[in-house]
Write a protein that holds these residues in place. Structure first.
Motif, PDB file in Angstrom:
ATOM      1  N   LYS A 255      -2.623   8.736   0.440  1.00 37.75           N
ATOM      2  CA  LYS A 255      -1.426   9.578   0.413  1.00 37.75           C
ATOM      3  C   LYS A 255      -0.219   8.770   0.903  1.00 37.75           C
ATOM      4  N   GLY A 256       0.952   9.112   0.384  1.00 34.25           N
ATOM      5  CA  GLY A 256       2.180   8.454   0.821  1.00 34.25           C
ATOM      6  C   GLY A 256       2.571   7.225   0.031  1.00 34.25           C
ATOM      7  N   MET A 257       1.934   6.969  -1.102  1.00 32.63           N
ATOM      8  CA  MET A 257       2.336   5.825  -1.928  1.00 32.63           C
ATOM      9  C   MET A 257       3.734   6.044  -2.504  1.00 32.63           C
ATOM     10  N   PRO A 258       4.568   5.010  -2.555  1.00 29.01           N
ATOM     11  CA  PRO A 258       5.916   5.158  -3.129  1.00 29.01           C
ATOM     12  C   PRO A 258       5.844   5.583  -4.592  1.00 29.01           C
ATOM     13  N   LYS A 259       6.699   6.520  -4.972  1.00 30.78           N
ATOM     14  CA  LYS A 259       6.682   7.027  -6.346  1.00 30.78           C
ATOM     15  C   LYS A 259       6.917   5.915  -7.358  1.00 30.78           C
ATOM     16  N   GLU A 260       7.787   4.973  -6.996  1.00 34.69           N
ATOM     17  CA  GLU A 260       8.090   3.884  -7.929  1.00 34.69           C
ATOM     18  C   GLU A 260       6.842   3.049  -8.227  1.00 34.69           C
ATOM     19  N   VAL A 261       6.001   2.851  -7.208  1.00 34.03           N
ATOM     20  CA  VAL A 261       4.770   2.084  -7.394  1.00 34.03           C
ATOM     21  C   VAL A 261       3.764   2.893  -8.211  1.00 34.03           C
ATOM     22  N   VAL A 262       3.647   4.177  -7.904  1.00 34.71           N
ATOM     23  CA  VAL A 262       2.758   5.059  -8.658  1.00 34.71           C
ATOM     24  C   VAL A 262       3.133   5.040 -10.136  1.00 34.71           C
ATOM     25  N   ASP A 263       4.424   5.170 -10.412  1.00 29.37           N
ATOM     26  CA  ASP A 263       4.888   5.184 -11.801  1.00 29.37           C
ATOM     27  C   ASP A 263       4.628   3.859 -12.503  1.00 29.37           C
ATOM     28  N   LYS A 264       4.741   2.757 -11.755  1.00 27.50           N
ATOM     29  CA  LYS A 264       4.509   1.440 -12.340  1.00 27.50           C
ATOM     30  C   LYS A 264       3.039   1.265 -12.713  1.00 27.50           C
ATOM     31  N   ILE A 265       2.140   1.713 -11.837  1.00 28.96           N
ATOM     32  CA  ILE A 265       0.701   1.626 -12.131  1.00 28.96           C
ATOM     33  C   ILE A 265       0.350   2.548 -13.291  1.00 28.96           C
ATOM     34  N   ASN A 266       0.904   3.758 -13.263  1.00 27.48           N
ATOM     35  CA  ASN A 266       0.645   4.725 -14.331  1.00 27.48           C
ATOM     36  C   ASN A 266       1.057   4.153 -15.690  1.00 27.48           C
ATOM     37  N   ALA A 267       2.237   3.573 -15.738  1.00 30.53           N
ATOM     38  CA  ALA A 267       2.722   2.991 -16.992  1.00 30.53           C
ATOM     39  C   ALA A 267       1.850   1.814 -17.423  1.00 30.53           C
ATOM     40  N   GLY A 268       1.403   1.019 -16.450  1.00 36.70           N
ATOM     41  CA  GLY A 268       0.550  -0.122 -16.760  1.00 36.70           C
ATOM     42  C   GLY A 268      -0.783   0.302 -17.344  1.00 36.70           C
ATOM     43  N   VAL A 269      -1.393   1.341 -16.758  1.00 41.98           N
ATOM     44  CA  VAL A 269      -2.676   1.833 -17.267  1.00 41.98           C
ATOM     45  C   VAL A 269      -2.508   2.414 -18.665  1.00 41.98           C
ATOM     46  N   LYS A 270      -1.434   3.156 -18.869  1.00 37.87           N
ATOM     47  CA  LYS A 270      -1.197   3.731 -20.199  1.00 37.87           C
ATOM     48  C   LYS A 270      -1.062   2.630 -21.254  1.00 37.87           C
ATOM     49  N   LYS A 271      -0.388   1.551 -20.889  1.00 35.92           N
ATOM     50  CA  LYS A 271      -0.247   0.432 -21.820  1.00 35.92           C
ATOM     51  C   LYS A 271      -1.609  -0.192 -22.131  1.00 35.92           C
ATOM     52  N   VAL A 272      -2.435  -0.331 -21.094  1.00 33.06           N
ATOM     53  CA  VAL A 272      -3.785  -0.878 -21.283  1.00 33.06           C
ATOM     54  C   VAL A 272      -4.594   0.011 -22.220  1.00 33.06           C
ATOM     55  N   LEU A 273      -4.488   1.329 -22.045  1.00 27.56           N
ATOM     56  CA  LEU A 273      -5.284   2.270 -22.833  1.00 27.56           C
ATOM     57  C   LEU A 273      -4.807   2.376 -24.280  1.00 27.56           C
ATOM     58  N   GLU A 274      -3.634   1.830 -24.557  1.00 27.41           N
ATOM     59  CA  GLU A 274      -3.153   1.774 -25.943  1.00 27.41           C
ATOM     60  C   GLU A 274      -3.729   0.574 -26.688  1.00 27.41           C
ATOM     61  N   ASP A 275      -4.294  -0.374 -25.952  1.00 28.88           N
ATOM     62  CA  ASP A 275      -4.915  -1.548 -26.556  1.00 28.88           C
ATOM     63  C   ASP A 275      -6.155  -1.105 -27.335  1.00 28.88           C
TER      64      ASP A 275
END
Length: 320
Positions: A255-275
């Motif tokens: 808990k308490g992770m910065p939103k900017e970091v959460v969004d960056k990981i989320n976007a990265g995973v989504k990009k991976v899952l498009e492969d």
């Protein structure tokens, strides 16, 4: 005074943005709260290397089995919320274990930062080929004829495999002894070796053994019959719709992770899952890509948590 507070807020926001832009500056740990070889491990390893390439730092899978996933989940919950300590969250760690075990050392709804739900997967009851039944009707008949004769393996006490099988037992009027393991991999190995007669497992980890003829599928928890198992009925088809629930595999942090970091990981995973390669690797296991938002994943965790609390209460399930 107001100006000072305003400046402090601006500095905090600027620092957060700068941290997110610099993130990641070192390798990221992705903790799998089960032993190698199970579906959680398969999903984690399917995305770890490509995610590391997208983010620019290695994503290292770390298996911490034990306690039905509780030990590893606790480690993630207690880690620093800096984005370098992530974990795979499952229905077992966020819903079934908290539902049946009042001593779970974390709050599944408040002690994690949901990042993304990667995939969902069906569950399957499968038996060793030496088991005297090969289809659902004869499977039930054998169990009812010999109550207590057979055992089933699970990836640990309080996991989705455990609670779904206990729910199945209650609704079907059958009885098998529960044998818990430190993960789906060790549990599967003993069912394949005929040390234990059967298990209820996530499809991806069981499917290779089913394809090789080392396990026989009996019934699946899925929205409809699966293309990879066209002759195997769903729990809904056999009149047990409450057991017809999918498992999920998502990424969380403390808990308490910065939103900017959460969004960056989320976007990265989504990009991976498009492969297409990654997508095929996950879908070939029988899983479905989810790739939702942090907010949507948080709602899914909350919903499953409520479902299994009700299951435990209605079926009067305990750890004993």
């Amino acid at each position: 005074m107001q100006r000072r507070n305003y400046l402090a807020l601006v500095l905090l926001a600027t620092a957060g943005t700068a941290f997110a832009q610099a993130y990641p500056a070192k390798p990221i740990k992705l903790l799998v709260p089960f032993a190698p070889g199970g579906t959680t491990d398969i999903i984690a390893r399917a995305i770890a290397d490509p995610l590391g390439k997208v983010l620019g730092q290695p994503v290292v899978v770390d298996n911490r089995g034990g306690g039905g996933g509780i030990i590893g989940a606790q480690e993630t919950a207690r880690a620093a919320p800096d984005g370098y300590n992530l974990g795979i969250a499952t229905v077992s760690t966020t819903a079934t274990a908290p539902a049946i075990n009042p001593k779970v050392p974390y709050n599944a709804l408040t002690d994690f930062t949901p990042v993304i739900n990667v995939a969902a997967t069906p569950n399957v009851i499968a038996v060793n080929p030496k088991f005297p039944a090969k289809d659902y009707q004869s499977f039930v008949a054998e169990l009812k004829k010999n109550p207590g004769r057979y055992s089933y393996a699970s990836s640990g006490t309080g996991t989705i495999q455990h609670l779904l099988m206990e729910l199945y037992k209650n609704l079907s009027g059958t009885f098998m002894t529960h044998i818990p393991y430190r993960g789906a991999g060790p549990a599967l190995n003993d069912v394949v070796a005929n040390q234990v007669s059967m298990n209820l497992d996530n499809l991806p980890s069981s499917l290779p053994f089913i394809k090789d003829g080392r396990l026989v599928p009996i019934v699946v928890a899925a929205p409809q019959r699966l293309a990879v198992l066209p002759n195997v009925p769903t729990f809904k088809e056999v009149g047990l719709e409450p057991v017809n629930r999918l498992a999920f595999y998502g990424i969380v942090g403390p808990k308490g992770m910065p939103k900017e970091v959460v969004d960056k990981i989320n976007a990265g995973v989504k990009k991976v899952l498009e492969d297409p390669v990654v997508k095929k690797r996950i879908e070939d296991t029988g899983s479905f890509i989810v790739a939702n938002t942090p907010e949507q994943f948080a709602e899914q965790i909350k919903a499953e948590n409520a479902v299994y609390k009700e299951v435990v209460q209605k079926q009067k399930l305990t750890l004993e």
